[in-house]
Design an enzyme around this catalytic site. Sequence first.
Site, PDB file in Angstrom:
ATOM      1  N   ASP A  17       0.865  -1.172   0.000  1.00 43.79           N
ATOM      2  CA  ASP A  17       0.000   0.000   0.000  1.00 43.79           C
ATOM      3  C   ASP A  17       0.914   1.237   0.000  1.00 43.79           C
ATOM      4  OD1 ASP A  17      -2.254   1.759   0.585  1.00 43.79           O
ATOM      5  OD2 ASP A  17      -1.486   1.792   2.643  1.00 43.79           O
ATOM      6  N   ASP A  44      -0.299   5.042   0.907  1.00 45.57           N
ATOM      7  CA  ASP A  44      -0.592   5.986   1.990  1.00 45.57           C
ATOM      8  C   ASP A  44      -0.482   5.328   3.352  1.00 45.57           C
ATOM      9  OD1 ASP A  44      -1.274   8.542   0.810  1.00 45.57           O
ATOM     10  OD2 ASP A  44      -2.891   7.441  -0.167  1.00 45.57           O
ATOM     11  N   GLU A  79      -0.627  11.046   5.414  1.00 40.53           N
ATOM     12  CA  GLU A  79      -1.964  11.601   5.642  1.00 40.53           C
ATOM     13  C   GLU A  79      -1.990  12.897   6.458  1.00 40.53           C
ATOM     14  OE1 GLU A  79      -4.423  10.772   4.000  1.00 40.53           O
ATOM     15  OE2 GLU A  79      -4.403   8.652   3.506  1.00 40.53           O
ATOM     16  N   GLY A 107     -10.467   7.234  -0.563  1.00 50.68           N
ATOM     17  CA  GLY A 107     -10.628   8.038  -1.778  1.00 50.68           C
ATOM     18  C   GLY A 107     -10.914   9.486  -1.409  1.00 50.68           C
ATOM     19  N   GLY A 108     -10.039  10.381  -1.851  1.00 51.79           N
ATOM     20  CA  GLY A 108     -10.149  11.777  -1.445  1.00 51.79           C
ATOM     21  C   GLY A 108     -11.437  12.451  -1.878  1.00 51.79           C
ATOM     22  N   ARG A 157     -14.233  11.219   0.200  1.00 48.26           N
ATOM     23  CA  ARG A 157     -14.071  11.754   1.567  1.00 48.26           C
ATOM     24  C   ARG A 157     -14.655  13.162   1.666  1.00 48.26           C
ATOM     25  NH1 ARG A 157      -8.265  10.856   2.613  1.00 48.26           N
ATOM     26  NH2 ARG A 157      -8.993   8.698   2.577  1.00 48.26           N
ATOM     27  N   HIS A 184     -11.057  18.384  -5.257  1.00 47.11           N
ATOM     28  CA  HIS A 184     -10.120  17.260  -5.298  1.00 47.11           C
ATOM     29  C   HIS A 184      -9.098  17.399  -6.430  1.00 47.11           C
ATOM     30  CE1 HIS A 184      -8.830  12.938  -5.680  1.00 47.11           C
ATOM     31  NE2 HIS A 184      -8.585  13.233  -4.416  1.00 47.11           N
ATOM     32  N   LYS A 242      -6.583  19.743  -5.001  1.00 50.39           N
ATOM     33  CA  LYS A 242      -5.806  19.035  -3.971  1.00 50.39           C
ATOM     34  C   LYS A 242      -4.790  18.087  -4.610  1.00 50.39           C
ATOM     35  CE  LYS A 242      -5.047  15.201  -1.586  1.00 50.39           C
ATOM     36  NZ  LYS A 242      -4.835  13.839  -2.058  1.00 50.39           N
ATOM     37  N   THR A 297      -5.344   3.149  -3.187  1.00 50.28           N
ATOM     38  CA  THR A 297      -6.609   3.811  -3.473  1.00 50.28           C
ATOM     39  C   THR A 297      -6.358   5.253  -3.917  1.00 50.28           C
ATOM     40  OG1 THR A 297      -8.023   2.449  -2.063  1.00 50.28           O
ATOM     41  CG2 THR A 297      -8.420   4.797  -1.987  1.00 50.28           C
ATOM     42  N   ASP A 339      -1.374  -0.497   6.200  1.00 53.24           N
ATOM     43  CA  ASP A 339      -1.298   0.244   7.460  1.00 53.24           C
ATOM     44  C   ASP A 339      -2.649   0.409   8.139  1.00 53.24           C
ATOM     45  OD1 ASP A 339      -2.164   2.105   5.369  1.00 53.24           O
ATOM     46  OD2 ASP A 339      -2.135   3.575   6.978  1.00 53.24           O
TER      47      ASP A 339
HETATM   48  C1  XBP Z   1      -5.619   6.045   0.859  1.00 50.02           C
HETATM   49  C2  XBP Z   1      -6.764   6.866   0.497  1.00 50.02           C
HETATM   50  C3  XBP Z   1      -6.553   8.067  -0.344  1.00 50.02           C
HETATM   51  C4  XBP Z   1      -5.701   9.156   0.269  1.00 50.02           C
HETATM   52  C5  XBP Z   1      -5.825  10.448  -0.489  1.00 50.02           C
HETATM   53  O1  XBP Z   1      -6.054   4.771   1.317  1.00 50.02           O
HETATM   54  O2  XBP Z   1      -7.875   6.558   0.860  1.00 50.02           O
HETATM   55  O3  XBP Z   1      -7.823   8.598  -0.601  1.00 50.02           O
HETATM   56  O4  XBP Z   1      -6.129   9.402   1.602  1.00 50.02           O
HETATM   57  O5  XBP Z   1      -5.541  10.261  -1.847  1.00 50.02           O
HETATM   58  P1  XBP Z   1      -5.130   3.480   1.159  1.00 50.02           P
HETATM   59  P2  XBP Z   1      -6.521  10.790  -3.011  1.00 50.02           P
HETATM   60  O6  XBP Z   1      -3.828   3.789   1.854  1.00 50.02           O
HETATM   61  O7  XBP Z   1      -5.885   2.402   1.884  1.00 50.02           O
HETATM   62  O8  XBP Z   1      -4.942   3.183  -0.295  1.00 50.02           O
HETATM   63  O9  XBP Z   1      -6.913  12.182  -2.634  1.00 50.02           O
HETATM   64  O10 XBP Z   1      -5.703  10.729  -4.259  1.00 50.02           O
HETATM   65  O11 XBP Z   1      -7.710   9.866  -3.031  1.00 50.02           O
HETATM   66 MG    MG Z   2      -2.946   3.013   3.563  1.00 51.88          MG
END
Ligand code: XBP
Ligand code: MG
Length: 276
Positions: A10, A12, A19, A53-54, A57, A86, A89, A127, A184
């Site tokens: 993964d 993030d 984050e 997913g931003g 979210r 987004h 961002k 993601t 994580d």
């Molecule tokens: C990561 C996410 C992402 C990031 C932001 O989850 O959910 O949405 O927080 O990135 P994981 P974007 O680590 O489980 O993949 O804004 O590009 O979505």
């Molecule tokens: Mg993650």
Amino acid sequence: MSAPAAVVFDVDGTLADTERDGHRVAFNRAFAAHGVEVFWDIEHYGHLLAVTGGRRRIVADLAAREECSGEAADEAALEEIAARVHRTKTRLFADEVRRGAIGARPGVRGLVADLVAHGTRIAVATTGTRAWAEPLVEHVLGVGTAEVAVYGDDVTRLKPDPQAYDLVLARLGLAPGEVVAVEDSAPGLAAARAAGLATVVVTNGYTREQDFAGAALLREEFDRPAPLAAAELGALVDRSAASVARRRHPGGPAGPCSRERTGKGVSWSGEGAAPS
Ligand code: XBP
Ligand code: MG
């Protein structure tokens, strides 16, 4: 003891601690740039991480704020605002990544070097959006190290759905029992497990209290107390192969148990989402 055929990381929170001081800051700058009066503080953002997913979210948070203020949410309008915020961002965060502001979690590079030395193939399942995630993966792992990478843009269903992992396995041409995932978070663990992968969870400040029942191995750091190494991941594959064999031949000798832990899950329910 063999190393796994492949390890899927993964991004993030796993390859990099992105984050709290990365994505969150970029979201807030994007809200301000679009005149949206929303600020995600550290604690509230932790709750929002249950929505992967931003863009989703943002929609979830804006809808909760409207609901709290007694207004009926105009879904189409929220989707449009979220898409615009987004996009901004994503551009802001990609700029941060390109200027080298986001580094690898301690011990990640050592683990990947050990895996590569043992012939293990490296892949990525995230993601997150390709525009920033691809340069981050290249910065952390080196260009070309990840043989297969699946980003949020490549799938229709984000984690905890297993689609990203299923796609990685198909592209690697490997069966789940040969591959280990490194995650994580609880949604990441759920996605990898649903795809059939033995999963190592290395927690961070946001995820430490989540429920990781079903993880093959649970740690707080890659490099402490001892560096996580290829052999340890190989043992997990051996274990999951043994447990498949046991399911097929019940009554055989009992194997090692997975380490399980339960804890307080972080679930987003709109709490703390009152208009600021
Ligand atoms: C990561 C996410 C992402 C990031 C932001 O989850 O959910 O949405 O927080 O990135 P994981 P974007 O680590 O489980 O993949 O804004 O590009 O979505
Ligand atoms: Mg993650």
